[in-house]
Write a protein that holds these residues in place. Sequence first.
Motif, PDB file in Angstrom:
ATOM      1  N   ASP A 172       7.375 -11.071 -56.262  1.00  0.00           N
ATOM      2  CA  ASP A 172       6.923 -11.620 -54.985  1.00  0.00           C
ATOM      3  C   ASP A 172       7.153 -10.547 -53.923  1.00  0.00           C
ATOM      4  OD1 ASP A 172       6.392 -12.919 -52.642  1.00  0.00           O
ATOM      5  OD2 ASP A 172       7.597 -14.705 -53.087  1.00  0.00           O
ATOM      6  N   TRP A 173       6.139  -9.724 -53.696  1.00  0.00           N
ATOM      7  CA  TRP A 173       6.268  -8.566 -52.816  1.00  0.00           C
ATOM      8  C   TRP A 173       5.866  -8.870 -51.380  1.00  0.00           C
ATOM      9  CZ3 TRP A 173       1.429  -7.748 -50.885  1.00  0.00           C
ATOM     10  CH2 TRP A 173       0.328  -8.096 -51.689  1.00  0.00           C
ATOM     11  N   ARG A 174       5.651 -10.153 -51.073  1.00  0.00           N
ATOM     12  CA  ARG A 174       5.153 -10.499 -49.741  1.00  0.00           C
ATOM     13  C   ARG A 174       6.074 -10.039 -48.615  1.00  0.00           C
ATOM     14  NH1 ARG A 174       4.035 -16.770 -50.632  1.00  0.00           N
ATOM     15  NH2 ARG A 174       5.994 -16.505 -51.772  1.00  0.00           N
ATOM     16  N   ARG A 191       1.510 -12.126 -44.748  1.00  0.00           N
ATOM     17  CA  ARG A 191       1.915 -12.936 -45.894  1.00  0.00           C
ATOM     18  C   ARG A 191       0.691 -13.524 -46.589  1.00  0.00           C
ATOM     19  NH1 ARG A 191       6.597 -15.554 -47.558  1.00  0.00           N
ATOM     20  NH2 ARG A 191       6.334 -17.532 -48.643  1.00  0.00           N
ATOM     21  N   ASP A 244      -0.845 -16.322 -49.134  1.00  0.00           N
ATOM     22  CA  ASP A 244      -0.560 -17.625 -49.731  1.00  0.00           C
ATOM     23  C   ASP A 244      -1.783 -18.116 -50.500  1.00  0.00           C
ATOM     24  OD1 ASP A 244       2.126 -18.354 -49.186  1.00  0.00           O
ATOM     25  OD2 ASP A 244       1.623 -18.636 -47.083  1.00  0.00           O
ATOM     26  N   ASP A 271       7.937 -22.543 -53.895  1.00  0.00           N
ATOM     27  CA  ASP A 271       7.438 -21.414 -53.110  1.00  0.00           C
ATOM     28  C   ASP A 271       7.249 -20.185 -53.985  1.00  0.00           C
ATOM     29  OD1 ASP A 271       6.631 -20.206 -50.646  1.00  0.00           O
ATOM     30  OD2 ASP A 271       8.559 -19.158 -50.563  1.00  0.00           O
ATOM     31  N   ALA A 272       7.160 -20.355 -55.297  1.00  0.00           N
ATOM     32  CA  ALA A 272       6.990 -19.211 -56.192  1.00  0.00           C
ATOM     33  C   ALA A 272       5.636 -18.556 -55.963  1.00  0.00           C
ATOM     34  CB  ALA A 272       7.115 -19.647 -57.647  1.00  0.00           C
ATOM     35  N   TYR A 273       5.599 -17.240 -56.126  1.00  0.00           N
ATOM     36  CA  TYR A 273       4.364 -16.476 -55.944  1.00  0.00           C
ATOM     37  C   TYR A 273       3.861 -16.026 -57.309  1.00  0.00           C
ATOM     38  CZ  TYR A 273       1.221 -12.842 -54.115  1.00  0.00           C
ATOM     39  OH  TYR A 273       0.119 -12.072 -53.810  1.00  0.00           O
ATOM     40  N   ASN A 274       2.560 -16.225 -57.543  1.00  0.00           N
ATOM     41  CA  ASN A 274       1.948 -15.825 -58.814  1.00  0.00           C
ATOM     42  C   ASN A 274       2.637 -16.450 -60.015  1.00  0.00           C
ATOM     43  OD1 ASN A 274      -0.087 -14.346 -57.697  1.00  0.00           O
ATOM     44  ND2 ASN A 274       0.765 -12.341 -58.194  1.00  0.00           N
ATOM     45  N   LYS A 283      11.656 -17.136 -61.424  1.00  0.00           N
ATOM     46  CA  LYS A 283      11.640 -15.899 -60.635  1.00  0.00           C
ATOM     47  C   LYS A 283      12.908 -15.798 -59.796  1.00  0.00           C
ATOM     48  CE  LYS A 283       6.828 -14.604 -60.564  1.00  0.00           C
ATOM     49  NZ  LYS A 283       5.703 -14.089 -59.768  1.00  0.00           N
ATOM     50  N   THR A 338      11.574 -12.112 -58.679  1.00  0.00           N
ATOM     51  CA  THR A 338      10.996 -11.276 -59.735  1.00  0.00           C
ATOM     52  C   THR A 338      10.996 -12.044 -61.051  1.00  0.00           C
ATOM     53  OG1 THR A 338      11.820  -9.269 -58.648  1.00  0.00           O
ATOM     54  CG2 THR A 338      11.293  -9.093 -60.981  1.00  0.00           C
ATOM     55  N   GLU A 342      -4.422  -9.415 -58.475  1.00  0.00           N
ATOM     56  CA  GLU A 342      -3.241  -8.921 -57.778  1.00  0.00           C
ATOM     57  C   GLU A 342      -3.291  -7.401 -57.649  1.00  0.00           C
ATOM     58  OE1 GLU A 342      -0.078 -10.132 -55.496  1.00  0.00           O
ATOM     59  OE2 GLU A 342      -1.634 -11.278 -56.521  1.00  0.00           O
TER      60      GLU A 342
END
Length: 283
Positions: free
Chosen positions: A14-16, A22, A24, A36-39, A93, A110, A148
């Motif tokens: 999550d490199w935001r 940001r 989303d 709130d997990a990314y990808n 993550k 991560t 991505e």
Amino acid sequence: MEVNCEGCAGCCIDWRALASERSDHERRGPRTPLDDAYNLVPLTRGDARDFLDAGLADALTPRLWRDESGVTVDGVELAAIDGKPVFFLGLRKPPKPVAPFDADSRWLPTCVFLDPATLQCRIHDRPEYPTECAEYPGHNLELGSTTECERVEATFGGDRLLDDDPPDDLSGLLLGPQAVGEKVFVYPDPDDLAGVPARLLADDLTREDRARFVAAAVAGRPGTTSTDSERFAAAFADAKAADSWAGRAVAEWESLEDGGDAPRPDAAERVEDDRGAPPTPGW
């Protein structure tokens, strides 16, 4: 299909927090994830079974969505099919000390299986490596959606997506009704989930919470909303008993970040390698 992953791992991190704006992209449309997990990588039923058999069920986590036309659990309206909450199953993550895109090392959410020192996946060539990870970004290219790799290029520069033709041997996309029981799962009894929505919103799921969803994914009957109760009970017991290097490393990474430790990628040797984590292949 060719991609340049060295020094990136943008799809695993999550490199935001490193970007000026940001993203989303997972939170557009009528249903919003509670987490709130990314990808989040949506695992298939076969993936879930492989992780359970490998003793890695404690590395998995569910995603549920808000939906006012679904079923209510503890005052939270959850997306549902036939009155049963629906969910994805993905990879946890935890915070890890990483330095992608030549940035300084810092704590970022991560993938549980990413080695923060090499930015490579520890299970890349193992039987439990998820189908979606193996084929990424093939499905995005097939659907004409942004990858991505392209988001990283737009934000940090460089060349990541070197070939934009989806592979010929891409597996099925599992969209619509065919996804039920194969990638979109149902939890059989919403009454079992008392307290779970609040803990999910607080990022405080318990081992038992996560194990319930692993069991439901493994015990679901593909193409239906029914669940094999005997298989569920056996899988639930196995998932609760999981005590892998990955699950134990999550707890220590969280403790190190909470304790204000400096973000040192080489800490992975003690936190993950010494617990039995598989090595990465190198570039």
